[in-house]
Design an enzyme around this catalytic site. Structure first.
Site, PDB file in Angstrom:
ATOM      1  N   GLU A  50       0.815  -1.221   0.000  1.00  0.00           N
ATOM      2  CA  GLU A  50       0.000   0.000   0.000  1.00  0.00           C
ATOM      3  C   GLU A  50       0.848   1.270   0.000  1.00  0.00           C
ATOM      4  OE1 GLU A  50      -0.547  -2.593   1.960  1.00  0.00           O
ATOM      5  OE2 GLU A  50      -2.638  -3.218   1.702  1.00  0.00           O
ATOM      6  N   PHE A 112     -11.830  -6.882  13.899  1.00  0.00           N
ATOM      7  CA  PHE A 112     -10.754  -7.357  13.042  1.00  0.00           C
ATOM      8  C   PHE A 112     -10.415  -6.291  12.001  1.00  0.00           C
ATOM      9  CE2 PHE A 112      -9.470  -9.689   9.125  1.00  0.00           C
ATOM     10  CZ  PHE A 112      -8.225 -10.112   9.589  1.00  0.00           C
ATOM     11  N   GLN A 113      -9.153  -5.947  11.900  1.00  0.00           N
ATOM     12  CA  GLN A 113      -8.647  -4.948  10.954  1.00  0.00           C
ATOM     13  C   GLN A 113      -9.292  -3.571  11.119  1.00  0.00           C
ATOM     14  OE1 GLN A 113      -8.545  -6.761   6.981  1.00  0.00           O
ATOM     15  NE2 GLN A 113      -6.552  -7.625   7.507  1.00  0.00           N
ATOM     16  N   LYS A 162     -17.543  -0.508   5.431  1.00  0.00           N
ATOM     17  CA  LYS A 162     -17.968  -1.502   4.446  1.00  0.00           C
ATOM     18  C   LYS A 162     -19.480  -1.443   4.184  1.00  0.00           C
ATOM     19  CE  LYS A 162     -17.311  -6.256   3.042  1.00  0.00           C
ATOM     20  NZ  LYS A 162     -16.715  -7.553   3.340  1.00  0.00           N
ATOM     21  N   MET A 474      24.192   8.484   3.181  1.00  0.00           N
ATOM     22  CA  MET A 474      23.996   9.805   3.780  1.00  0.00           C
ATOM     23  C   MET A 474      24.177   9.770   5.294  1.00  0.00           C
ATOM     24  SD  MET A 474      23.663  12.888   3.132  1.00  0.00           S
ATOM     25  CE  MET A 474      22.749  13.609   1.770  1.00  0.00           C
TER      26      MET A 474
HETATM   27  C1  LIG Z   1      12.105   5.458   5.608  1.00  0.00           C
HETATM   28  C2  LIG Z   1      13.373   6.099   6.027  1.00  0.00           C
HETATM   29  N1  LIG Z   1      14.140   5.557   6.988  1.00  0.00           N
HETATM   30  C3  LIG Z   1      15.307   6.140   7.346  1.00  0.00           C
HETATM   31  C4  LIG Z   1      15.713   7.294   6.761  1.00  0.00           C
HETATM   32  C5  LIG Z   1      17.006   7.971   7.193  1.00  0.00           C
HETATM   33  N2  LIG Z   1      17.965   8.013   6.082  1.00  0.00           N
HETATM   34  C6  LIG Z   1      18.151   9.109   5.322  1.00  0.00           C
HETATM   35  S1  LIG Z   1      19.268   8.886   4.105  1.00  0.00           S
HETATM   36  C7  LIG Z   1      19.567   7.297   4.591  1.00  0.00           C
HETATM   37  C8  LIG Z   1      20.559   6.454   3.852  1.00  0.00           C
HETATM   38  C9  LIG Z   1      20.119   6.103   2.503  1.00  0.00           C
HETATM   39  O1  LIG Z   1      20.977   5.131   1.988  1.00  0.00           O
HETATM   40  P1  LIG Z   1      20.943   4.693   0.483  1.00  0.00           P
HETATM   41  O2  LIG Z   1      19.538   4.503   0.032  1.00  0.00           O
HETATM   42  O3  LIG Z   1      21.849   3.561   0.290  1.00  0.00           O
HETATM   43  O4  LIG Z   1      21.448   5.988  -0.287  1.00  0.00           O
HETATM   44  P2  LIG Z   1      22.864   6.716  -0.257  1.00  0.00           P
HETATM   45  O5  LIG Z   1      22.795   7.763   0.809  1.00  0.00           O
HETATM   46  O6  LIG Z   1      23.907   5.684   0.013  1.00  0.00           O
HETATM   47  O7  LIG Z   1      22.970   7.314  -1.612  1.00  0.00           O
HETATM   48  C10 LIG Z   1      18.788   6.985   5.693  1.00  0.00           C
HETATM   49  C11 LIG Z   1      18.830   5.693   6.395  1.00  0.00           C
HETATM   50  C12 LIG Z   1      14.863   7.850   5.776  1.00  0.00           C
HETATM   51  N3  LIG Z   1      15.164   8.998   5.159  1.00  0.00           N
HETATM   52  N4  LIG Z   1      13.731   7.220   5.401  1.00  0.00           N
END
Ligand SMILES: Cc1ncc(C[n+]2csc(CCOP(=O)(O)OP(=O)(O)O)c2C)c(N)n1
Lengths: 564, 158
Positions: A50, A112-113, A162, A474
């Site tokens: 979803e 439920f749900q 529903k 990052m």
């Molecule tokens: C759903 C979610 N969980 C955690 C984060 C925190 N977060 C921001 S950037 C990142 C790393 C992303 O890694 P990757 O997709 O390998 O990209 P890269 O930075 O290596 O290009 C994380 C964990 C987020 N933005 N979204």
């Protein structure tokens, strides 16, 4: 017309000229799905999660400017969709999300749900409804579409029990929307606009600060006209990429945390900020007390609550950017002398020369920035670009040569990993002529990887380019810079075989380590027109630069950082 | 630099519809704004209700609150009062063993009266400006109140 609530949903979607619905069925929404089965007016795309349905609807909405539609069931179906709604809310994306709910008689019994869906969606939607009588459905659905696309756009959630979808009532969709309490201001105040133009005409170093609201308002053409006519240089926010062409001489670049030196310096040196559809986000302003310190501020925004929220506006103008620009342009023609800003242009040219956005090649190892640039060189305007969240996202915003609005789709406000791939499917569905590329990370792609199945089934040939650094890059960058290189839980050395993985779903995979291999893989994937993953092995320790550390001043950028 | 916080009274006119109150309360909690008191009742012979919210915040915060309130779809009007008449009610339950005459005199002084007398306890009511209600509750302490309930403010601009 006497029809069931479920039929009403279909009739409303038809009346709204919806051509595609992204969704996932379940018990509470089955009556509606039964009607979907019977109709031939719109396509229903079954995503495999979803969250992806809502992101795909977002991608579709971003690419077209129309309202995206997602359909989900109660309980876990609904909660899976919440991230998408929150994402759309933060980035002002027009969306209608319809969810099933347990029957009225069971609401409040922990059935439920069952989940308090409107309670959960309230803070992450523009508005929401629990429909308790089928007779209300035509009005509610009509209002939902209207609220989603007018004013500051956003997601609207409609929760339907529903038994209400089974209930028979009168369907009349002809009535106009009448919301006494909702009347967005769309035209700018003429006096304020006049004052703003006078301020521009007497400024020495004015700067256009272009935000994502311009794209939402379809105002990019007018921005181009306005900037050309006045010769005022411009910086773009992350969300506004594509407003001006990448090679427009007046476009400095992106500003903010990972903005260019020139863009951030221009913002620090300007004497008049002309903010258009930009919300002065903290990732843009850096330390507020130092932001555009010597400048007066013109702030044009459709959302009165955004104006002067963080930075005091000397000339607040509430209105639709498009209308406001239409009002401004004739005045600007008369009063603004474009020759006036010559020395300001020189200053900016010097900033650009001093520290252009760049990266250094190192032997044979692929640089992620190179990959982004290369996609731009090979596909340019022929591609629509989505991203996930992380370093790859920032490199794409920095280095892709965007030529038009709506070419760029990324999760800005919420920063949602897992957004990119489903959004790219929505983009592809909206624009089958162009290549839909999702530039992603090895972390992000795994968050909605199951959508490979949807893309293959519905022939939505998205090309996922993984800038694979074996890291949650990052976060690793922040750990390196601010946590003394303690890379806690960000090492992704253990990885699936992405080539086999995409093949298992029926797509095509490539693993590339050299420039030649990358060129060949991209060319092949585009020609074959298939769902693909190009797993690009890039330099593991590359950092996104420049960087303004969170809460720092825009003019204090970290320009270089070497690490091995 | 700390901005000065002040007590503020905000009136919101809303459509009478399901969950409108939770939208308003949710806006406050979701943004970390504090609610000191909140009263709500339908406006007679209309399809609206009036909500009176007492909160505290700097000029800037209160401006954001009013703008955000106004953004909610069922909100018709938002008033942030400067010049207003504000009243609050309090009920206090006091043991019958206390001096009835003294209590009666005190409540009278604060626009109040004895509203119920039982075998063990009596209930007194006052309706006055919130500050004066504070003073009353301070003064009534020496009669050993067993229970106190305050209504929250209602307010009208002058
Ligand atoms: C759903 C979610 N969980 C955690 C984060 C925190 N977060 C921001 S950037 C990142 C790393 C992303 O890694 P990757 O997709 O390998 O990209 P890269 O930075 O290596 O290009 C994380 C964990 C987020 N933005 N979204």
């Amino acid at each position: 017309m006497q029809i069931s609530g479920a039929q009403m949903v279909i009739e409303a979607l038809i009346a709204e000229e919806v051509e595609v619905v992204f969704g996932y069925p379940g018990g509470a929404i089955m009556n509606v799905y039964d009607e979907i089965y019977k109709q031939r007016s719109f396509q229903h795309i079954l995503t495999r999660h979803e969250q992806a349905a809502v992101h795909a609807a977002e991608g579709y909405a971003k690419a077209t400017g129309k309202v995206g539609v997602a359909m989900i069931t109660s309980g876990p179906g609904f909660t899976n969709g919440v991230t998408g709604m929150a994402d759309a809310y933060m980035d002002s994306i027009p969306l209608v999300v319809i969810s099933g709910q347990v029957p009225m008689s069971l609401i409040g019994t922990d059935a439920f749900q069952e989940i308090d869906a409107v309670g959960i969606s309230r803070p992450c939607t523009k508005h929401n409804y629990l429909v308790t009588d089928a007779a209300d459905l035509p009005r509610v659905l009509k209002e939902a579409f209207y609220i989603a696309r007018t004013g500051r756009p956003g997601p609207v959630h409609v929760d339907i029990p529903k038994d209400v979808t089974a209930q028979i009532a009168t369907f009349d969709y002809s009535k106009e929307v009448e919301l006494e309490t909702y009347k967005p201001t769309t035209k700018g105040n003429a006096r304020q606009i006049k004052k703003a133009i006078e301020a521009i005409a007497s400024a020495k170093r004015p700067l256009l600060y272009l935000g994502g609201g311009i794209i939402n308002a379809n105002a990019a053409e007018l921005v181009r006209e306005f900037s050309k006519m006045t010769q005022i240089p411009a910086v773009e926010t992350f969300m506004a990429r594509g407003t001006l062409r990448y090679d427009d001489p007046l476009l400095i670049s992106m500003l903010g945390m990972h903005g260019s030196y020139a863009a951030n310096m221009a913002m620090s040196e300007t004497d008049l900020v002309i903010g258009l559809g930009a919300r002065f986000d903290d990732r843009v302003t850096g330390k507020l007390s130092e932001f555009a310190k010597n400048a007066q501020i013109i702030h044009v925004d459709i959302d009165p609550a955004s104006v002067s929220k963080l930075v005091h506006a000397h000339f607040p103008i509430v209105g639709d950017v498009k209308n406001v620009l239409e009002q401004m342009i004739p005045l600007a023609k008369e009063q603004i002398d474009p020759a006036r800003y010559a020395s300001w242009h020189n200053t900016i040219a010097n900033f650009n020369k001093l520290h252009p956005l760049s990266y250094t090649e190192e032997g044979d190892r692929l640089k992620p920035q190179w990959v982004v640039e290369r996609i731009g060189q090979l596909l340019g305007d022929d591609a629509n670009i989505s991203t996930d969240v992380g370093q790859h996202q920032m490199w794409t915003a920095q280095f892709y040569p965007f030529t038009r609005p709506r070419q760029w789709v990324s999760s800005g406000g919420l920063g949602t990993m897992g957004f990119g791939f489903p959004a790219a499917m929505g983009v592809k569905r909206a624009d089958m002529e162009r290549v839909s590329i999702n530039i992603t990370g090895d972390g992000s792609i795994l968050m909605n990887i199951q959508e490979l199945m949807t893309a293959v089934e519905y022939e939505l040939p998205v090309i996922n380019v993984i800038l694979n650094n074996n890291f949650l890059g990052m976060v690793r960058q922040w750990q390196t810079l601010f946590y003394d290189k303690r890379h806690s839980s960000t090492d992704l050395s253990i990885q699936p075989d992405f080539v086999k993985l995409v093949e298992a779903f029926g797509g095509v995979g490539y693993r590339v380590t050299t420039k030649e291999e990358f060129d060949a893989a991209l060319k092949d994937a585009v020609e074959k027109n298939v769902v693909a993953i190009i797993d690009v092995v890039v330099n593991r320790f590359e950092n996104v630069l420049p960087m303004v550390p969170a809460g720092g001043s825009l003019f204090n950028m970290m320009l270089e950082y070497k690490e091995k | 630099m700390m901005e000065q916080t002040e007590r503020r009274v905000i009136s919101v006119i809303v459509m009478n519809e399901a969950s409108v109150l939770s939208r308003i309360a949710g806006l406050f909690s979701g943004r970390g704004y504090n609610i000191e008191s909140l009263t709500v009742a339908p406006i007679p012979e209309s399809k609206y209700s009036r909500i009176t919210i007492v909160t505290a915040g700097s000029v800037r915060v209160v401006e954001q609150i009013t703008k955000q309130l106004h953004k909610l779809i069922p909100v018709l009007k938002v008033y942030e009062h400067a010049d207003l008449v504000e009243t609050e009610m309090a009920l206090v339950k006091i043991p019958m063993s206390e001096s009835l005459g003294d209590i009666e005199a005190l409540t009278h002084a604060y626009n109040g009266r004895i509203v119920n007398v039982g075998s063990d306890t009596m209930i007194v009511m006052v309706a006055d400006e919130p500050m004066r209600v504070n003073h009353f509750l301070e003064a009534i302490k020496r009669f050993h109140p067993k229970e106190i309930v305050r209504s929250g403010s209602v307010a009208l601009e002058r």
